[in-house]
Each structure stands twice: as C-alpha cells, then as structure tokens.
Write an enzyme that holds these catalytic residues in place. Structure first.
Site, PDB file in Angstrom:
ATOM      1  N   LEU A   1       0.835  -1.214   0.016  1.00 57.08           N
ATOM      2  CA  LEU A   1       0.021  -0.164  -0.150  1.00 57.08           C
ATOM      3  C   LEU A   1       0.718   1.050  -0.294  1.00 57.08           C
ATOM      4  CD1 LEU A   1       0.020   1.458   3.274  1.00 57.08           C
ATOM      5  CD2 LEU A   1      -1.599  -0.205   3.319  1.00 57.08           C
TER       6      LEU A   1
ATOM      7  N   CYS B   1       9.596   4.358   2.844  1.00 56.97           N
ATOM      8  CA  CYS B   1      10.354   3.465   2.158  1.00 56.97           C
ATOM      9  C   CYS B   1      11.427   2.828   1.238  1.00 56.97           C
ATOM     10  CB  CYS B   1       8.795   2.443   1.598  1.00 56.97           C
ATOM     11  SG  CYS B   1       7.403   1.811   2.279  1.00 56.97           S
TER      12      CYS B   1
HETATM   13  N1  LIG Z   1       4.268   3.313   5.060  1.00 57.45           N
HETATM   14  C1  LIG Z   1       4.066   3.051   4.560  1.00 57.45           C
HETATM   15  O1  LIG Z   1       3.466   3.728   3.001  1.00 57.45           O
HETATM   16  C2  LIG Z   1       4.515   1.068   3.970  1.00 57.45           C
HETATM   17  C3  LIG Z   1       4.468   0.400   2.715  1.00 57.45           C
HETATM   18  C4  LIG Z   1       3.754  -1.289   2.960  1.00 57.45           C
HETATM   19  C5  LIG Z   1       5.197  -1.312   3.951  1.00 57.45           C
HETATM   20  N2  LIG Z   1       5.866  -0.579   5.210  1.00 57.45           N
HETATM   21  C6  LIG Z   1       6.749  -1.271   5.541  1.00 57.45           C
HETATM   22  O2  LIG Z   1       6.089  -2.013   7.476  1.00 57.45           O
HETATM   23  C7  LIG Z   1       6.392  -2.007   7.701  1.00 57.45           C
HETATM   24  C8  LIG Z   1       5.619  -0.903   8.755  1.00 57.45           C
HETATM   25  O3  LIG Z   1       6.232   0.321   8.879  1.00 57.45           O
HETATM   26  P1  LIG Z   1       5.156   2.014   8.852  1.00 57.45           P
HETATM   27  O4  LIG Z   1       5.332   3.152   7.816  1.00 57.45           O
HETATM   28  O5  LIG Z   1       3.943   0.984   9.592  1.00 57.45           O
HETATM   29  O6  LIG Z   1       5.578   1.614  10.285  1.00 57.45           O
HETATM   30  P2  LIG Z   1       5.968   2.699  11.581  1.00 57.45           P
HETATM   31  O7  LIG Z   1       6.670   2.814  12.294  1.00 57.45           O
HETATM   32  O8  LIG Z   1       4.795   3.637  11.078  1.00 57.45           O
HETATM   33  O9  LIG Z   1       4.380   1.742  12.850  1.00 57.45           O
HETATM   34  C9  LIG Z   1       5.684   0.860  13.819  1.00 57.45           C
HETATM   35  C10 LIG Z   1       4.571   0.225  14.416  1.00 57.45           C
HETATM   36  O10 LIG Z   1       4.960  -0.354  14.700  1.00 57.45           O
HETATM   37  C11 LIG Z   1       5.230  -0.193  16.761  1.00 57.45           C
HETATM   38  N3  LIG Z   1       6.080  -1.305  17.309  1.00 57.45           N
HETATM   39  C12 LIG Z   1       6.464  -1.636  17.243  1.00 57.45           C
HETATM   40  N4  LIG Z   1       7.260  -2.462  17.958  1.00 57.45           N
HETATM   41  C13 LIG Z   1       6.302  -2.641  18.523  1.00 57.45           C
HETATM   42  C14 LIG Z   1       6.204  -4.129  19.372  1.00 57.45           C
HETATM   43  N5  LIG Z   1       6.809  -5.132  19.867  1.00 57.45           N
HETATM   44  N6  LIG Z   1       4.739  -4.210  20.024  1.00 57.45           N
HETATM   45  C15 LIG Z   1       3.838  -3.434  19.266  1.00 57.45           C
HETATM   46  N7  LIG Z   1       3.733  -2.906  18.393  1.00 57.45           N
HETATM   47  C16 LIG Z   1       5.254  -2.299  18.259  1.00 57.45           C
HETATM   48  C17 LIG Z   1       5.694   1.435  16.215  1.00 57.45           C
HETATM   49  O11 LIG Z   1       5.184   2.203  18.116  1.00 57.45           O
HETATM   50  C18 LIG Z   1       4.845   1.967  15.531  1.00 57.45           C
HETATM   51  O12 LIG Z   1       3.597   2.139  16.015  1.00 57.45           O
HETATM   52  C19 LIG Z   1       8.176  -1.547   7.862  1.00 57.45           C
HETATM   53  O13 LIG Z   1       8.946  -2.185   7.153  1.00 57.45           O
HETATM   54  C20 LIG Z   1       7.828  -0.726   6.173  1.00 57.45           C
HETATM   55  O14 LIG Z   1       8.906  -0.739   6.064  1.00 57.45           O
HETATM   56  C21 LIG Z   1       5.549   1.027   5.080  1.00 57.45           C
END
Ligand SMILES: NC(=O)c1ccc[n+]([C@@H]2O[C@H](COP(=O)([O-])OP(=O)(O)OC[C@H]3O[C@@H](n4cnc5c(N)ncnc54)[C@H](O)[C@@H]3O)[C@@H](O)[C@H]2O)c1
Length: 432
Positions: free
Chosen positions: A153, A263
């Site tokens: 996404l 990303c």
């Molecule tokens: N943001 C995007 O558009 C997107 C799109 C595709 C893939 N991704 C991938 O998805 C993953 C997440 O990205 P994001 O942007 O959502 O990250 P983010 O930083 O917005 O969110 C991560 C969340 O995980 C929580 N967290 C960390 N460790 C934890 C634990 N042990 N228990 C509970 N909560 C915990 C953090 O507090 C945070 O709220 C990454 O690997 C990213 O590369 C992101």
C-alpha cells in the site's frame, strides 16, 4: 477470522481497519501507550484520507480493538501480522530488524494454540527463517507457521490500495497456510486482485525488488529531465512517448524532486546490503541511490540559479513539505535537505503543508509554518511548489502577486510554462 496486528503504524492501522471492515475481529497492538490511548479516544495518530471514518465505524462495532496487551491479543487471534518498523540501522545501511525480532520473541511467549505469523513488515530475504528460529526457542514447530505477506500500500492512497490491490503476494512453505490466507483475502480476490503464492524467501525478495524497481524508474526519469533541460525538450512529452510502450508503462515516469518517504530510501539501501551479504553486486540499485542523493543537490543548485546566487534575506515560500501528498509522513522528504540548506544560507523560509506544522523544522531559526497559501506567499521572492497536494493545482497566482512579484519554481510541473509566461510570471519547472 480473529486477527492481530503488531504495530499500529501506517501499515498496521490501515490494514487492521480494512480487515475489520471485511468482517474480521482485529486486535491492533502497539507498545506506544500514548498511541493506543489516543486511538481509544477516537483520535487518529496519522494523516490518511478516509482512515478516521473507517476506524470509527469498526471501533464502534467492536470489530477493531486497540490495546497494548500483546498477550491477550495473541491468545485470542488465529493470524498475527507483524507490522513493526524496519528502519535503516544506525550503524550501516541494512534494515534494523530489532523490532521484528523483539516482537517475534514476545509473540512466542503467548502462543497457546496453532497460529499463523505473517510478516507484513518489509524484511530482507531469510528474515522469516530467523523469526521461525526465535519462536522455536519457546514453542514446538507444530504450533505455528511463519509466512510472508509483503505490503504494497501507498501512503495517501492506503485504503484504496488495500481494497483494490494489484496483487496479494503470499510467501509460504506450507500449502494449508497459503489456503488460509487465500480465504482471508477472498473478498479482495473476488473483486479482481491477483493472488500470487510463492515460497517465503521469494515473497521477501519480491517486496524489495519491487520497491527498488520503482525507485529506479523515478531516478531514471529525473535524469532524463536533466537532459531535457539542457536540450530544450519537454520531459512531459518524453514521459508520454515512453509510457505508451506497454513494456515500459506510463506510471512512475513523472520527473520531480528526489524520491523520499519511509520505504524507497531505506529499502534500496537495505537491498544493496543484502546483495553484498550474498556476494551479489546490485550495481544498478547502488547507482540509483547515488543518483537520488545527487538529485537533491541538483535542485538546490537550480534554486540558487533562479535566485541569481543571492539567497541571504530572500523570502522563500515552500508549498508542501511532505514527500508526497495526502500523508503527514516526513521521512526522507527532500524538503529535509532543501529547507535547512536555504535556511543556513540566510533565507527566510515560510512553509505551508495541508498536513500541518512539522516538528522537523521547529528548531530552525527563520523557518516558519503558515496556515494558508495566501499567508505563506505574502511578500515572497520565490515560491517553490515541493509537494503536489490538490490545493496547489489551481492557485490564482495573479491574486497572490498583487503586492509583490515573485518567481515560481514548480518542482511538480503542475502548471503550463506557456500559460505562466503569458501571465507574466518568471516560472521555472522540471525538465521543461
Ligand atoms: N508506510 C508505508 O507506506 C509502508 C508501505 C508498505 C510497507 N511498509 C513496511 O511496513 C513496516 C511498518 O511500516 P510503518 O510505516 O507502518 O511503520 P510505523 O513506524 O508507522 O509503525 C510501526 C509501529 O510499530 C510499533 N511497534 C514497534 N515494535 C512493537 C512491538 N514489539 N509491539 C507492538 N508495537 C510495536 C511502533 O510503536 C509503531 O507504532 C515497515 O517494514 C515498512 O517498510 C510500509
């Protein structure tokens, strides 16, 4: 089904809310207590169009639960999605997998019956193997299956992307588990999404290879735009002419600033580290990373040229500072390089972004947040359109320039150079 999202960030929150909307019960777990409290009070920690409404609807119907109690959430769920961050490591350019491994270790404590553990976070190839090893330290192999379901996404269009994905990729070494995921995604498959199953490592590589390819496309067209500027050719024509070839495709061929976001920069870097680890020189991606870094310098030089190298005391208005529209995400936005540079050289920066004031600039002297296009442009010497938010697409520049003439640098090619010239503006854009 009963699902658990570990990490309520951009991915966990959006996919959690969307899965709940499909009729599943979803626990969204986050270790950040403030975030969980905020969500339970009906406040949404991120800017994503349509998300607030979706959360409200599913929260009130009790299909969406926000909690920091990971044990309760895991024992009550069948499928657990890892959605924690995988940022760039502090020491090198690899992906920091500490959040993933820590979450895996926490999950392992609470596995009480068979669970499917799905990695949605973007992780390097073989991470699934390591997650499995961590859980095996506490639980028997029969009690769980670790699979990969990379997320594609895009911020700003995340809900639409979840509901109408081009493809759903499942990487699993077990056919039964693949079938369970296929059942979970059935409503989206019925609407036309392609379900593609491969093995776990294959899915892990698909995600990185896709992001690196898209980053390559952006850098490629940005370099071609540089050539267009030197040869008096319109990059828009070149993009259209290229995109008409179905092998190339028209998307991601819009020249502009360096790519940014949470990303592409981190994933391209992490992929080259993985390549090196396996003694595979991913030279194309290494070049793309260099090209993207250079892009920021090229745009800064262009700004200097537009201002005839006189930056000190110049009033510069920046429209949009996020890396793309419809998100509040500032991670790796090129504005984080451009604004501090201009500020250091003595410019007075006013910026406006529809997603609000940014903490990233709060400590910079002479960098001010304004609440509208009108206030940000007041007495500006130069207006820079940095992000293509919709509200920047039909600005009445004549009205804005009543008191003072300004130059315009449109980094998103939102306006026609011909029309702007006719209106008497000193207008600059990208590759035109
Ligand atoms: N943001 C995007 O558009 C997107 C799109 C595709 C893939 N991704 C991938 O998805 C993953 C997440 O990205 P994001 O942007 O959502 O990250 P983010 O930083 O917005 O969110 C991560 C969340 O995980 C929580 N967290 C960390 N460790 C934890 C634990 N042990 N228990 C509970 N909560 C915990 C953090 O507090 C945070 O709220 C990454 O690997 C990213 O590369 C992101």
């Amino acid at each position: 089904m009963k699902l658990c999202m570990i990490g309520a960030g951009y991915v966990g929150l959006v996919s959690g809310a969307c899965f709940a909307d499909l009729g599943n019960t979803v626990y969204c777990v986050d270790k950040d207590l403030d975030k969980v409290n905020m969500l339970n009070k009906g406040k949404i920690p991120i800017y994503e169009p349509g998300l607030a409404e979706l959360i409200k609807k599913n929260y009130s119907s009790k299909r969406l639960i926000f909690t920091s109690n990971i044990g309760h959430a895991i024992t009550h769920s069948d499928i657990i999605f890892l959605c924690v961050g995988t940022p760039t490591s502090k020491n090198n350019k690899s992906a920091d997998l500490s959040y993933v491994y820590k979450a895996a270790s926490e999950i392992s404590k609470f596995i009480n019956k068979f669970k499917i553990i799905v990695t949605k976070s973007t992780v390097p190839v073989t991470t699934g193997d390591k997650i499995e090893k961590i859980i095996l330290q506490k639980k028997r192999k029969k009690l769980f299956e670790v699979i990969s379901n990379p997320e594609f996404l895009r911020e700003g269009e995340a809900i639409r992307d979840f509901r109408f994905p081009d493809r759903i990729v499942i990487g699993s070494n077990n056919k039964n588990t693949t079938r369970k995921l296929e059942a979970l995604y059935e409503p989206l498959i019925k609407k036309g999404a392609t379900f593609f199953a491969t093995n776990r490592r294959g899915a892990e590589i698909i995600k990185y290879a896709s992001n690196a390819f898209l980053a390559t496309k952006i850098s490629y067209i940005n370099e071609i735009a540089n050539l267009c500027e030197k040869t008096n050719v319109n990059i828009e024509d070149v993009s259209i002419g290229m995109g008409l070839d179905k092998r190339i495709g028209s998307r991601f061929l819009r020249a502009g600033p360096a790519y940014g976001g949470s990303c592409f920069p981190k994933d391209t870097n992490a992929l080259t580290v993985t390549g090196d680890l396996y003694k595979t020189n991913l030279s194309i991606i290494k070049t793309v990373i260099k090209s993207n870094a250079k892009r920021k310098k090229i745009l800064i030089n262009r700004i200097k040229q537009i201002l005839s190298n006189k930056i000190k005391n110049k009033k510069i208005a920046i429209l949009g500072v996020t890396f793309k529209p419809n998100t509040d995400d500032m991670r790796e936005s090129s504005s984080l390089v451009v604004i501090p540079y201009l500020q250091k050289k003595g410019a007075i920066i006013n910026y406006y972004d529809p997603s609000g004031k940014k903490k990233e600039f709060s400590k910079l002297k002479n960098v001010f947040f304004c609440k509208s296009i009108e206030t940000v442009s007041l007495k500006a010497d130069l207006i820079i359109i940095h992000t293509e938010w919709d509200e920047f697409k039909s600005i009445d520049f004549r009205k804005l320039s009543k008191n003072k003439r300004f130059k315009i640098y449109d980094m998103r090619n939102l306006y026609s150079p011909k029309k702007m010239k006719k209106l008497g503006f000193n207008y600059f854009s990208i590759g035109r």
